[in-house]
Design a protein around this motif. Sequence first.
Motif, PDB file in Angstrom:
ATOM      1  N   THR A 299       0.844  -1.198   0.000  1.00 51.89           N
ATOM      2  CA  THR A 299       0.000   0.000   0.000  1.00 51.89           C
ATOM      3  C   THR A 299       0.875   1.243   0.000  1.00 51.89           C
ATOM      4  O   THR A 299       1.878   1.304   0.722  1.00 51.89           O
ATOM      5  N   VAL A 300       0.497   2.195  -0.799  1.00 58.75           N
ATOM      6  CA  VAL A 300       1.196   3.477  -0.843  1.00 58.75           C
ATOM      7  C   VAL A 300       0.191   4.587  -0.596  1.00 58.75           C
ATOM      8  O   VAL A 300      -0.877   4.625  -1.236  1.00 58.75           O
ATOM      9  N   THR A 301       0.499   5.493   0.319  1.00 59.33           N
ATOM     10  CA  THR A 301      -0.383   6.629   0.629  1.00 59.33           C
ATOM     11  C   THR A 301       0.356   7.930   0.342  1.00 59.33           C
ATOM     12  O   THR A 301       1.499   8.107   0.772  1.00 59.33           O
ATOM     13  N   LYS A 302      -0.291   8.799  -0.363  1.00 55.68           N
ATOM     14  CA  LYS A 302       0.281  10.101  -0.685  1.00 55.68           C
ATOM     15  C   LYS A 302      -0.752  11.191  -0.398  1.00 55.68           C
ATOM     16  O   LYS A 302      -1.957  10.943  -0.383  1.00 55.68           O
ATOM     17  N   THR A 303      -0.284  12.381  -0.174  1.00 54.57           N
ATOM     18  CA  THR A 303      -1.172  13.536  -0.027  1.00 54.57           C
ATOM     19  C   THR A 303      -0.963  14.477  -1.197  1.00 54.57           C
ATOM     20  O   THR A 303       0.104  14.488  -1.830  1.00 54.57           O
ATOM     21  N   PHE A 304      -1.985  15.228  -1.486  1.00 55.06           N
ATOM     22  CA  PHE A 304      -1.873  16.256  -2.519  1.00 55.06           C
ATOM     23  C   PHE A 304      -2.759  17.431  -2.132  1.00 55.06           C
ATOM     24  O   PHE A 304      -3.673  17.303  -1.304  1.00 55.06           O
ATOM     25  N   THR A 305      -2.472  18.578  -2.711  1.00 60.13           N
ATOM     26  CA  THR A 305      -3.178  19.809  -2.345  1.00 60.13           C
ATOM     27  C   THR A 305      -4.204  20.182  -3.407  1.00 60.13           C
ATOM     28  O   THR A 305      -3.873  20.196  -4.602  1.00 60.13           O
ATOM     29  N   ILE A 306      -5.397  20.426  -2.963  1.00 57.72           N
ATOM     30  CA  ILE A 306      -6.437  20.943  -3.855  1.00 57.72           C
ATOM     31  C   ILE A 306      -6.357  22.470  -3.789  1.00 57.72           C
ATOM     32  O   ILE A 306      -6.636  23.067  -2.746  1.00 57.72           O
ATOM     33  N   THR A 307      -5.909  23.059  -4.856  1.00 57.09           N
ATOM     34  CA  THR A 307      -5.678  24.503  -4.878  1.00 57.09           C
ATOM     35  C   THR A 307      -6.964  25.252  -5.197  1.00 57.09           C
ATOM     36  O   THR A 307      -7.717  24.870  -6.097  1.00 57.09           O
ATOM     37  N   ALA A 308      -7.178  26.312  -4.487  1.00 55.60           N
ATOM     38  CA  ALA A 308      -8.390  27.097  -4.705  1.00 55.60           C
ATOM     39  C   ALA A 308      -8.283  27.926  -5.974  1.00 55.60           C
ATOM     40  O   ALA A 308      -7.283  28.609  -6.202  1.00 55.60           O
ATOM     41  N   LEU A 309      -9.303  27.808  -6.822  1.00 54.69           N
ATOM     42  CA  LEU A 309      -9.428  28.699  -7.961  1.00 54.69           C
ATOM     43  C   LEU A 309     -10.264  29.906  -7.554  1.00 54.69           C
ATOM     44  O   LEU A 309     -10.845  29.942  -6.471  1.00 54.69           O
ATOM     45  N   SER A 310     -10.324  30.881  -8.414  1.00 57.27           N
ATOM     46  CA  SER A 310     -11.141  32.059  -8.118  1.00 57.27           C
ATOM     47  C   SER A 310     -12.612  31.677  -8.040  1.00 57.27           C
ATOM     48  O   SER A 310     -13.082  30.802  -8.770  1.00 57.27           O
TER      49      SER A 310
END
Length: 324
Positions: free
Chosen positions: A41-52
Amino acid sequence: MKNASGNTLTSGTDYSVAYSNNVSIGTATVTVTGKGNYTGTVTKTFTITALSTPTLSGVSNTTSGVKITWKSVSGAAKYRVFRKTGSGSWKKIADTTSTSYTDTTAASGTTYKYTVRCLSSNSSVYTSSYNSTGLSIRYLTAGKISSLTNTSSGITVKWSKVTGASGYYVYRKTSGGSYSKIATVKSGSTVSYSDTAVKSKNGTTYVYAVRPYYSSTLGSYTGKTTVRLTGVSISSLKNSSSKKMTVKWGKNSKATGYQIQYSTSSSFSSYKTVTVTSYKTVSKTISSLTKGKRYYVRVRAYKTVSGTKYYSAWSSKKNVKISK
């Protein structure tokens, strides 16, 4: 996805993917778990960037529903449209890649609020916030004219009642011209208007439209065409010979022709019709009548434009007894 040997792996067969915290702006997590011949199992995080936040441009009533528009947001894959009534909660009504959407499910007389939010390409991640105030409008169905009728005093306009309207604006234009407002009807229950200003405009083609309103909110409208025709009068009606009667009337030089209606009933509950196809012909002898019967007769002019017949009001009726 490929393994270390360069072989392509199949989702659902060789591995599964699970997301968490991935429906709003911030940090999300993705977990990939091996299946079948693959483990781990591999777990990663990522960022959801806010658009306007989408800027709402406008909301308006159209012939097919409520149209909401907004400005394009750079980086947005899709947009989600929300609607609510009163103090209720926002409810999704559509996903679209366009910067406008028409809500065809709106009910006339109901006040709605609309707002928009940006989406990721898979429609599962919100990539912007939304205007929590939204844009508000009271939906009014389009004004629809049911009939345009020539009368002795002008043209009578009738239309279908619009639920939620507090009144109507009546517009008129000549063919090829622009609309002018000719009346304000200050009741949502009143569905007719008599335009007496066109009484003397014999032969003129007009387009009418009726627009419902509620306070400053306007419904949409579509035009309907007619031709103003003044009526003609019967000058004489005689039992001219055996089982025949001859009717004469005044000429309307703007007409195409005339229609004669006759009946043994004064209310014309049953009748026969004769058409005269030239405006220059102003008399007609009708035969095969019944001796001893009294016949009632009336005449109206008609004008044909692009295959459609437009009629004047009926003349006053006259009657004659067939004694010959």
